[in-house]
Design an enzyme around this catalytic site. Sequence first.
Site, mmCIF file in Angstrom:
data_model
loop_
_atom_site.group_PDB
_atom_site.id
_atom_site.type_symbol
_atom_site.label_atom_id
_atom_site.label_comp_id
_atom_site.label_asym_id
_atom_site.label_seq_id
_atom_site.Cartn_x
_atom_site.Cartn_y
_atom_site.Cartn_z
ATOM 1 N N THR A 141 0.836 -1.204 0.000
ATOM 2 C CA THR A 141 0.000 0.000 0.000
ATOM 3 C C THR A 141 0.867 1.249 0.000
ATOM 4 O OG1 THR A 141 -1.578 1.274 1.350
ATOM 5 C CG2 THR A 141 -0.106 -0.204 2.518
ATOM 6 N N ASP A 142 0.298 2.355 -0.483
ATOM 7 C CA ASP A 142 1.019 3.631 -0.404
ATOM 8 C C ASP A 142 1.075 4.167 1.024
ATOM 9 O OD1 ASP A 142 -1.645 4.340 -0.104
ATOM 10 O OD2 ASP A 142 -1.616 5.944 -1.598
ATOM 11 N N GLU A 143 0.275 3.573 1.925
ATOM 12 C CA GLU A 143 0.227 4.079 3.293
ATOM 13 C C GLU A 143 1.527 3.835 4.057
ATOM 14 O OE1 GLU A 143 -3.386 3.714 5.560
ATOM 15 O OE2 GLU A 143 -4.502 3.114 3.781
ATOM 16 N N TYR A 167 -1.858 -0.547 11.020
ATOM 17 C CA TYR A 167 -2.037 -1.216 9.728
ATOM 18 C C TYR A 167 -0.853 -0.947 8.806
ATOM 19 C CZ TYR A 167 -3.278 -1.472 4.809
ATOM 20 O OH TYR A 167 -3.244 -1.703 3.461
ATOM 21 N N LYS A 171 2.128 -3.479 7.311
ATOM 22 C CA LYS A 171 2.385 -3.688 5.889
ATOM 23 C C LYS A 171 3.831 -3.328 5.548
ATOM 24 C CE LYS A 171 0.112 -4.767 2.938
ATOM 25 N NZ LYS A 171 -0.096 -6.130 2.353
#
Length: 353
Positions: A141-143, A167, A171
């Site tokens: 994810t870009d997060e 989260y 990741k």
Amino acid sequence: MDHPINHKKILITGGCGFIGSNLVRYLLAHYPDVHIINLDKLTYAGAFNVQLDALRHERYRHCQVDICDAPSLTQIVQEFQPDCVMHLAAESHVDRSIDGASPFITTNIVGTFQLLEVMRDYWQTLDTNQQQSFRFLHVSTDEVYGDAENISNAFTEATAYKPSSPYSASKGASDHLVYAWYRTYDLPVVITHCSNNYGPFQHPEKLLPKLISNATQTLPLTIYGNGQQIRDWLYVDDHVTALLTVLTHGKIGEHYNIGADECITNLEMAHLICQLLEEKMPLAQGQRQPFRDLITHVKDRPGHDLCYAINSQKLRQLGWKAHYSLKQGLTQTIDWYLQQQSKITSILKEEHQ
């Protein structure tokens, strides 16, 4: 448009989730010589999709298994003999990770570790040609990048990790494990980082389906804080074709960002959804208030990133581009949720009983 792929026996983890289920459907619809085995333990999110669309196909098999269960993984892999892995299984809801991080640590970190070990052992048994063509595609994810300063400073593959939530931290940790297995053991991996996805079959806890569902029930359209958080919105079918592009053409050991250059604020998104719903459900005199009047600001969540913006130039050099504009994707998404509304309401009631 089909994207030719070299792999015919694909193991997908998390194939009952939102992105995973759309990936499975796309592969079955467009690639008649591809066989799929889907490992998904059916959490609430996976069960939601299974109930909505029970897949029945001779080239598809679902195994209800936890990726932390190494013996079961080993048995399935030895039986199926995949020529690639597309790893999408993850706990992915930020709010849930803030309320309780433990499942995110277990699935996203420990589960990825177990899967890597099983696939490393399997990969080492393959002949030289099979080893060279094998791929382990890890969907991130870009997060993991945290906040972008603004849209002009979009994330590149060289952006440092700075996760803000349990989260995104989990990741990020899984990304590092995958890359370490490439550097240490030569496992042929590629890693992708996508922006916010939307489209059919997304669980109603996510922002867009929640806004659509609440609006049709005249419930508050809750927006965190001032709603000025910027997100880059990617239609799920565009994400699927990007994953297949990376699977086939991506360079081993590399990261690829996936975004659609459709950056708007959460508040703008809420107003756009209201506008599209008004076009489909015109306001009759005295029937209801305008959808936009349902927009309600609530206390912001802890550690809320203000801006996500993706630079996908590296991926575009492989020949990929997004085909859906934001309005096109939203129109199709809204149409699907309106058609499924009664079924979704029934499933959500079952989940909360």
